[in-house]
Design a protein around this motif. Structure first.
Motif, PDB file in Angstrom:
ATOM      1  N   PRO A  21       0.819  -1.228   0.000  1.00 53.74           N
ATOM      2  CA  PRO A  21       0.000   0.000   0.000  1.00 53.74           C
ATOM      3  C   PRO A  21       0.849   1.274   0.000  1.00 53.74           C
ATOM      4  CG  PRO A  21      -0.921  -1.587   1.524  1.00 53.74           C
ATOM      5  CD  PRO A  21       0.418  -2.141   1.065  1.00 53.74           C
ATOM      6  N   PHE A  22       1.944   1.273   0.742  1.00 54.29           N
ATOM      7  CA  PHE A  22       2.824   2.447   0.770  1.00 54.29           C
ATOM      8  C   PHE A  22       3.344   2.751  -0.636  1.00 54.29           C
ATOM      9  CE2 PHE A  22       7.214   4.004   0.802  1.00 54.29           C
ATOM     10  CZ  PHE A  22       7.022   5.244   1.404  1.00 54.29           C
ATOM     11  N   TYR A  23       3.799   1.718  -1.347  1.00 54.26           N
ATOM     12  CA  TYR A  23       4.325   1.919  -2.695  1.00 54.26           C
ATOM     13  C   TYR A  23       3.229   2.331  -3.674  1.00 54.26           C
ATOM     14  CZ  TYR A  23       8.585  -0.077  -0.843  1.00 54.26           C
ATOM     15  OH  TYR A  23       9.704  -0.299  -0.092  1.00 54.26           O
ATOM     16  N   LEU A  24       2.029   1.803  -3.483  1.00 52.30           N
ATOM     17  CA  LEU A  24       0.902   2.210  -4.318  1.00 52.30           C
ATOM     18  C   LEU A  24       0.619   3.697  -4.148  1.00 52.30           C
ATOM     19  CD1 LEU A  24      -1.606   1.596  -6.131  1.00 52.30           C
ATOM     20  CD2 LEU A  24      -2.843   1.161  -3.993  1.00 52.30           C
ATOM     21  N   TYR A  25       0.538   4.153  -2.895  1.00 48.10           N
ATOM     22  CA  TYR A  25       0.209   5.552  -2.634  1.00 48.10           C
ATOM     23  C   TYR A  25       1.340   6.481  -3.063  1.00 48.10           C
ATOM     24  CZ  TYR A  25      -3.324   3.142   0.108  1.00 48.10           C
ATOM     25  OH  TYR A  25      -4.334   2.307   0.506  1.00 48.10           O
ATOM     26  N   LEU A  26       2.580   6.041  -2.879  1.00 45.45           N
ATOM     27  CA  LEU A  26       3.724   6.833  -3.349  1.00 45.45           C
ATOM     28  C   LEU A  26       3.687   6.954  -4.873  1.00 45.45           C
ATOM     29  CD1 LEU A  26       6.405   8.291  -2.720  1.00 45.45           C
ATOM     30  CD2 LEU A  26       7.536   6.070  -2.974  1.00 45.45           C
ATOM     31  N   THR A  27       3.410   5.845  -5.552  1.00 42.32           N
ATOM     32  CA  THR A  27       3.297   5.865  -7.014  1.00 42.32           C
ATOM     33  C   THR A  27       2.176   6.790  -7.462  1.00 42.32           C
ATOM     34  OG1 THR A  27       4.175   3.628  -7.188  1.00 42.32           O
ATOM     35  CG2 THR A  27       2.906   4.431  -9.057  1.00 42.32           C
ATOM     36  N   ALA A  28       1.030   6.730  -6.764  1.00 45.11           N
ATOM     37  CA  ALA A  28      -0.109   7.587  -7.117  1.00 45.11           C
ATOM     38  C   ALA A  28       0.268   9.057  -6.986  1.00 45.11           C
ATOM     39  CB  ALA A  28      -1.307   7.260  -6.225  1.00 45.11           C
TER      40      ALA A  28
END
Length: 193
Positions: A21-28
């Motif tokens: 989730p952290f990487y998803l939100y950072l990517t977003a």
């Protein structure tokens, strides 16, 4: 040549990682400013791997994408000459910026909705909105609606498709991957001329 199937298996494993989730939100966040990889590439396998959290992932991706859009807007409005312009010139994006500006003039705020919902590079329009002095809060609201619709649609398709979707994706992932590359190449050469 099967190169996408092993990558798909790795992405599915990574999507179950505790830090996914952290990487998803950072990517977003960064995708709305400069990152070329769409959020959907992470969101879809994560929603498929953990369907009970799919809506949370979609909401988080929406929020962080809009926050990134606000940062892109700020770059366009306050730091265009010292930061954005040299980057645009280095990347050869001058034509894309001119196109984005003409779309803003023609369609106004609807261009933000279109860019936030479709595969058009959202980052170009977040920065251009700042450059052109678009009113901030309507920009944010429109981006939130467009991004939310897109990410919830992706998550919803994964939730509704479930195991059948995962089976079909794993079966056809190589064909889909090659078709995407061919379509991107055709689009690139079409827009280049």
């Amino acid at each position: 040549m099967k190169i996408f199937a092993p990558l798909y298996e790795k992405v599915m494993c990574w999507s179950k990682h505790k830090n996914a989730p952290f990487y998803l939100y950072l990517t977003a966040f960064v995708e709305s400013i400069f990152w070329p990889i769409p959020v959907d590439i992470m969101l879809a396998p994560m929603a498929l791997a953990k369907r009970h959290l799919a809506w949370r992932f979609a909401l988080g991706a929406t929020i962080f994408s809009v926050l990134g859009g606000a940062a892109g807007y700020y770059l366009g409005s306050a730091l265009y000459d010292p930061v954005v312009l040299p980057f645009i010139e280095t990347m050869g994006y001058q034509g894309k910026m001119v196109t984005a500006q003409s779309w803003f003039i023609e369609w106004g705020i609807m261009v933000i909705f279109i860019a936030s919902f479709t595969p058009i590079p959202f980052k170009v329009f977040t920065i251009t909105a700042g450059v052109m002095g678009m009113v901030f809060w309507p920009f944010i609201l429109t981006a939130f609606i467009g991004r939310g619709l897109r990410f919830f649609l992706v998550a919803g398709l994964m939730v509704l498709g479930g195991e059948k979707m995962e089976t079909k994706l794993s079966r056809y992932i190589d064909a889909l991957g090659w078709m995407t590359i061919i379509a991107a190449a055709i689009l690139y050469f079409t827009l280049k001329h």
